[in-house]
Design a protein around this motif. Structure first.
Motif, PDB file in Angstrom:
ATOM      1  N   SER A  11      21.252  27.072   7.791  1.00  0.00           N
ATOM      2  CA  SER A  11      21.523  28.469   7.467  1.00  0.00           C
ATOM      3  C   SER A  11      20.289  29.182   6.930  1.00  0.00           C
ATOM      4  N   ASP A  12      19.317  28.416   6.397  1.00  0.00           N
ATOM      5  CA  ASP A  12      18.126  29.024   5.819  1.00  0.00           C
ATOM      6  C   ASP A  12      16.897  28.881   6.710  1.00  0.00           C
ATOM      7  N   TRP A  13      17.095  28.517   7.977  1.00  0.00           N
ATOM      8  CA  TRP A  13      15.945  28.306   8.864  1.00  0.00           C
ATOM      9  C   TRP A  13      16.312  28.733  10.280  1.00  0.00           C
ATOM     10  N   GLN A  14      15.464  29.539  10.890  1.00  0.00           N
ATOM     11  CA  GLN A  14      15.717  30.016  12.249  1.00  0.00           C
ATOM     12  C   GLN A  14      14.410  30.115  13.020  1.00  0.00           C
ATOM     13  N   THR A  15      14.428  29.679  14.275  1.00  0.00           N
ATOM     14  CA  THR A  15      13.261  29.734  15.148  1.00  0.00           C
ATOM     15  C   THR A  15      13.647  30.402  16.455  1.00  0.00           C
ATOM     16  N   GLN A  16      12.751  31.246  16.975  1.00  0.00           N
ATOM     17  CA  GLN A  16      13.033  31.977  18.210  1.00  0.00           C
ATOM     18  C   GLN A  16      11.840  31.903  19.154  1.00  0.00           C
ATOM     19  N   LEU A  17      12.111  31.621  20.419  1.00  0.00           N
ATOM     20  CA  LEU A  17      11.097  31.584  21.466  1.00  0.00           C
ATOM     21  C   LEU A  17      11.470  32.599  22.532  1.00  0.00           C
ATOM     22  N   ASN A  18      10.512  33.456  22.907  1.00  0.00           N
ATOM     23  CA  ASN A  18      10.725  34.458  23.948  1.00  0.00           C
ATOM     24  C   ASN A  18       9.683  34.297  25.044  1.00  0.00           C
ATOM     25  N   VAL A  19      10.134  34.350  26.280  1.00  0.00           N
ATOM     26  CA  VAL A  19       9.262  34.281  27.446  1.00  0.00           C
ATOM     27  C   VAL A  19       9.406  35.598  28.205  1.00  0.00           C
ATOM     28  N   SER A  20       8.285  36.300  28.407  1.00  0.00           N
ATOM     29  CA  SER A  20       8.286  37.574  29.127  1.00  0.00           C
ATOM     30  C   SER A  20       7.473  37.412  30.401  1.00  0.00           C
ATOM     31  N   HIS A  21       8.147  37.581  31.535  1.00  0.00           N
ATOM     32  CA  HIS A  21       7.483  37.437  32.832  1.00  0.00           C
ATOM     33  C   HIS A  21       7.563  38.766  33.568  1.00  0.00           C
ATOM     34  N   TYR A  22       6.388  39.332  33.868  1.00  0.00           N
ATOM     35  CA  TYR A  22       6.294  40.572  34.626  1.00  0.00           C
ATOM     36  C   TYR A  22       5.723  40.255  36.001  1.00  0.00           C
ATOM     37  N   ARG A  23       6.492  40.568  37.026  1.00  0.00           N
ATOM     38  CA  ARG A  23       6.137  40.169  38.384  1.00  0.00           C
ATOM     39  C   ARG A  23       4.990  41.017  38.938  1.00  0.00           C
ATOM     40  N   PRO A  24       4.171  40.435  39.834  1.00  0.00           N
ATOM     41  CA  PRO A  24       3.110  41.216  40.489  1.00  0.00           C
ATOM     42  C   PRO A  24       3.717  42.400  41.244  1.00  0.00           C
ATOM     43  N   ARG A  25       2.921  43.446  41.389  1.00  0.00           N
ATOM     44  CA  ARG A  25       3.408  44.657  42.059  1.00  0.00           C
ATOM     45  C   ARG A  25       2.268  45.324  42.813  1.00  0.00           C
ATOM     46  N   GLU A  26       2.541  45.721  44.033  1.00  0.00           N
ATOM     47  CA  GLU A  26       1.626  46.526  44.824  1.00  0.00           C
ATOM     48  C   GLU A  26       2.351  47.789  45.255  1.00  0.00           C
ATOM     49  N   ALA A  27       1.660  48.908  45.153  1.00  0.00           N
ATOM     50  CA  ALA A  27       2.299  50.184  45.485  1.00  0.00           C
ATOM     51  C   ALA A  27       1.306  51.112  46.153  1.00  0.00           C
ATOM     52  N   ASN A  28       1.786  51.834  47.144  1.00  0.00           N
ATOM     53  CA  ASN A  28       1.049  52.926  47.795  1.00  0.00           C
ATOM     54  C   ASN A  28      -0.285  52.488  48.403  1.00  0.00           C
ATOM     55  N   LEU A  29      -0.313  51.302  48.964  1.00  0.00           N
ATOM     56  CA  LEU A  29      -1.518  50.855  49.649  1.00  0.00           C
ATOM     57  C   LEU A  29      -1.761  51.737  50.870  1.00  0.00           C
ATOM     58  N   GLY A  30      -2.967  52.253  51.004  1.00  0.00           N
ATOM     59  CA  GLY A  30      -3.302  53.122  52.125  1.00  0.00           C
ATOM     60  C   GLY A  30      -2.896  54.573  51.945  1.00  0.00           C
ATOM     61  N   GLN A  31      -2.340  54.927  50.786  1.00  0.00           N
ATOM     62  CA  GLN A  31      -1.935  56.310  50.525  1.00  0.00           C
ATOM     63  C   GLN A  31      -3.025  57.015  49.721  1.00  0.00           C
ATOM     64  N   PHE A  32      -3.224  58.322  49.995  1.00  0.00           N
ATOM     65  CA  PHE A  32      -4.283  59.078  49.345  1.00  0.00           C
ATOM     66  C   PHE A  32      -3.750  60.430  48.869  1.00  0.00           C
ATOM     67  N   ALA A  33      -4.378  60.951  47.798  1.00  0.00           N
ATOM     68  CA  ALA A  33      -4.222  62.338  47.368  1.00  0.00           C
ATOM     69  C   ALA A  33      -5.609  62.959  47.454  1.00  0.00           C
ATOM     70  N   GLY A  34      -5.855  63.730  48.478  1.00  0.00           N
ATOM     71  CA  GLY A  34      -7.214  64.172  48.752  1.00  0.00           C
ATOM     72  C   GLY A  34      -8.061  62.975  49.132  1.00  0.00           C
ATOM     73  N   SER A  35      -9.157  62.781  48.409  1.00  0.00           N
ATOM     74  CA  SER A  35     -10.009  61.619  48.649  1.00  0.00           C
ATOM     75  C   SER A  35      -9.714  60.472  47.687  1.00  0.00           C
ATOM     76  N   THR A  36      -8.690  60.634  46.832  1.00  0.00           N
ATOM     77  CA  THR A  36      -8.366  59.629  45.825  1.00  0.00           C
ATOM     78  C   THR A  36      -7.300  58.678  46.348  1.00  0.00           C
ATOM     79  N   SER A  37      -7.584  57.401  46.319  1.00  0.00           N
ATOM     80  CA  SER A  37      -6.600  56.403  46.737  1.00  0.00           C
ATOM     81  C   SER A  37      -5.521  56.268  45.672  1.00  0.00           C
ATOM     82  N   LEU A  38      -4.276  56.218  46.112  1.00  0.00           N
ATOM     83  CA  LEU A  38      -3.144  56.048  45.203  1.00  0.00           C
ATOM     84  C   LEU A  38      -2.706  54.596  45.093  1.00  0.00           C
TER      85      LEU A  38
END
Length: 674
Positions: free
Chosen positions: A580-607
């Motif tokens: 009752s007087d002792w507590q332990t916590q383990l958290n695992v955070s996994h953020y998946r890879p992401r690719e977005a808007n490959l080949g898309q442009f705003a003017g000359s700026t790649s998005l």
């Protein structure tokens, strides 16, 4: 568990929608590891994007949109000039719980296009006096990485008697200081992160019969570094931005937030519960400076030599009122009605030269609302209307030299919007299962300051700028919940759409606002299971997919970028309580890879955006002794080398903001209650 974010106190299984509560125990467990409020939200809220670990909260959206942040119902966000610095406004020590409504909502007013995050401060509940002293020491055993925090909390509640009415008071004073820190490779981190903060909080209330009168004031200051300068990284080679000792040619970044409220409640007014809140909030956020192209003016100094920095200033006051009447005309029928008033003046100035970048934006909102709820056995049906009437006034002004010193004629824009909600919950007997379906609309202005500061075409007026039309988000959602014994499960699927959204596009270093449709779809699943009396396991999965158009009238072929939505994430946790007087916590955070808007442009700026993903483990333990409660927190337990999501993915990022994540950090804490 009762929540008040829907304007009346309701049990979770009576609310049609994805609503959650971050408890005081959750807050205490996370702050053993980190005092970063965004890290807590990313861990506890399925649709919340990962923390930037900085003073700025750009990219920390909820379900691909902005959330309305509240402190005891007082708005903390600044949608008229959203500067991404609203995340720090209160010390975690004063917080009792955080209520989260995921998805568009108009229950608390404008700005909740992605949801509501209402931070509820603590209130004494037990008669007598209780004091708490807290001390924390942290280090990474390398470089400028030491940190410390001290805080003092006083709570008192008097007992009711025939001679006097009960009253209560809570007071807190605390300060925190931390070094720049290092990443998993031992390299110094960049300096945009928090360096020092301080909080002074007071809440006092008294009760007389069925009525309560309460006053609250909170002052929170946060500052960045003034004795270190950044060293640019290299995105091409994977070298992150770092920092070194140095002297700034401008003032250090800072946040200053002052919130105050006066609340009156009556638990039996004409058979219902009435509440009125008068509030005020002052906000200042000063940003880092430099030789910024946008700030150059040949009339003041040769182009390329003028150092300047900006500051967002917002002042709000308002009134919130409601009356909740159960069994009105019919058993099981509940009426909630009221009116809200908000007055907001926001601007942005250049502090070194005293120039105006964004003129004062005077915004006024008046919104009467009504909600009806009917409960019959296992069924709860709830619907509401909110009639928003807004007015934006801007005086005549000139833009900066970068925008051709354009004269813009002042004017007024008005808008009215009837915002709707409808939903139902069905509880399947005593099985613990329930299902809901909900439709909610959210309402908010676009970033008017960002639009008006960038006008460069002559003969423009505020009244002609159609880009100031309001944002209306329509959110459809279905979900199921199950709670039984020591286990629970929640799952929901949603789709939100705004026909006239607000999307910031950065091209050639200049940000502009495009009013294009935005559609976000997603799924969220949370589960918890208790294994015996000592072990509890939990898991969260969230997937968000947002799309928008490259221009008005075009199809939705662009994916929302890192400014709006986070990557898919999986969170796993285990809580072990051997005694009752002792507590332990383990958290695992996994953020998946992401690719977005490959080949898309705003003017000359790649998005194009590329995020490689990362997984970090955090460990905390606390134990109660006769000398107080001791705690040990380990952030990034495995000392993982990684880049933060926004730092790596943001397509407009440069070598100056290629930010690495914090390496392993050890924090020892002690708290004594007496």
């Amino acid at each position: 568990m009762l929540v008040t974010a829907t304007r009346s106190s309701k049990a979770l299984d009576r609310i049609p929608g994805a609503v959650g509560v971050i408890s005081r125990a959750d807050i205490e467990a996370q702050t053993l590891v980190s005092e970063d409020p965004s890290a807590l939200l990313a861990l506890q809220v399925p649709g919340y994007a990962p923390s930037r670990q900085k003073l700025s909260n750009f990219g920390e959206g909820l379900r691909g949109r902005n959330a309305l942040l509240l402190l005891d119902g007082i708005p903390q966000t600044n949608p008229l000039r959203f500067g991404g610095r609203e995340g720090y406004f209160a010390d975690p020590m004063i917080v009792e719980r955080i209520e989260v409504v995921s998805g568009a909502s108009a229950a608390q007013g404008m700005g909740a296009t992605g949801g509501i995050i209402n931070t509820i401060t603590r209130r004494p509940t037990k008669p007598g006096t209780q004091q708490s002293v807290e001390v924390k020491l942290g280090t990474q055993f390398h470089g400028d990485s030491s940190s410390w925090k001290t805080g003092y909390l006083l709570q008192h509640r008097s007992e009711a008697s025939a001679e006097r009415q009960p009253w209560d008071v809570i007071f807190y004073a605390g300060t925190l200081s931390q070094g720049t820190g290092v990443d998993g490779a031992g390299r110094p981190l960049a300096t945009e992160s928090l360096h020092r903060s301080a909080d002074l909080f007071l809440k006092a209330g008294t009760e007389f019969g069925a009525q309560r009168l309460q006053f609250m004031v909170n002052g929170f200051d946060a500052e960045g570094f003034d004795d270190r300068v950044d060293v640019p990284g290299n995105r091409a080679t994977g070298l992150p931005t770092t920092s070194r000792d140095g002297t700034l040619a401008w003032d250090a970044p800072r946040n200053r937030v002052r919130s105050a409220s006066l609340d009156w409640t009556h638990d039996d007014l004409a058979g219902g519960r009435a509440s009125v809140q008068l509030f005020k909030q002052d906000f200042r956020a000063r940003y880092s400076g430099g030789l910024i192209a946008t700030f150059q003016d040949a009339r003041l100094a040769p182009v390329g030599t003028l150092v300047d920095q900006s500051e967002v200033v917002a002042k709000k006051w308002g009134l919130r009122s409601s009356w909740v009447r159960p069994d009105i005309g019919l058993k099981g029928l509940e009426l909630t009605t009221g009116v809200d008033l908000l007055d907001d003046t926001s601007s942005q100035r250049l502090t070194q030269t005293g120039r105006t970048w964004v003129p004062p934006l005077h915004y006024r909102s008046l919104a009467p609302f009504v909600q009806l709820e009917y409960e019959a056995g296992p069924l709860t049906v709830r619907g509401g209307l909110r009639d928003e009437h807004t007015r934006l006034q801007v005086d005549t002004y000139r833009t900066l030299a970068f925008y051709n010193n354009t004269l813009v004629t002042g004017g007024e824009r008005r808008a009215s919007q009837l915002v709707k909600s409808l939903g139902g919950v069905w509880r399947f007997g005593r099985s613990g299962w329930s299902a809901f379906v909900a439709y909610n609309e959210g309402f908010g202005p676009p970033d008017a300051g960002l639009i008006l500061r960038a006008v460069r075409t002559a003969n423009q007026s505020v009244a002609q700028l159609v880009d100031l039309q309001p944002i209306v988000v329509k959110n459809h959602e279905v979900g199921v919940n199950w709670r039984g014994g020591g286990s629970s499960l929640s799952a929901s699927v949603y789709r939100s759409r705004s026909e006239l959204g607000s999307q910031i596009v950065v091209a050639n270093g200049i940000g502009t606002v495009q009013r294009v449709p935005i559609e976000v779809e997603g799924v969220e699943v949370t589960a918890e299971h208790r294994v015996g009396a000592q072990l509890k396991l939990n898991a969260t999965y969230a997937r968000t997919l947002g799309r928008t158009a490259s221009a008005a009238g075009q199809p939705l072929t662009l994916m929302l970028g890192a400014r709006s939505q986070g990557p898919d994430k999986l969170l796993l946790g285990a809580q072990w309580t051997p005694r009752s007087d002792w507590q332990t916590q383990l958290n695992v955070s996994h953020y998946r890879p992401r690719e977005a808007n490959l080949g898309q442009f705003a003017g000359s700026t790649s998005l194009a955006e590329r995020f490689s993903g990362y997984t970090v483990l955090d460990l905390s333990t606390r134990w109660q002794t006769s000398t107080g409660q001791w705690g040990l927190g380990l952030e990034n337990l495995l000392d993982r080398r990684y880049f933060t999501y926004y730092g790596e993915a943001n397509y407009s990022g440069t070598n100056d903001d290629y930010y690495a994540g914090r390496g392993r950090t050890v924090t020892l804490s002690w708290r004594r209650d007496f």
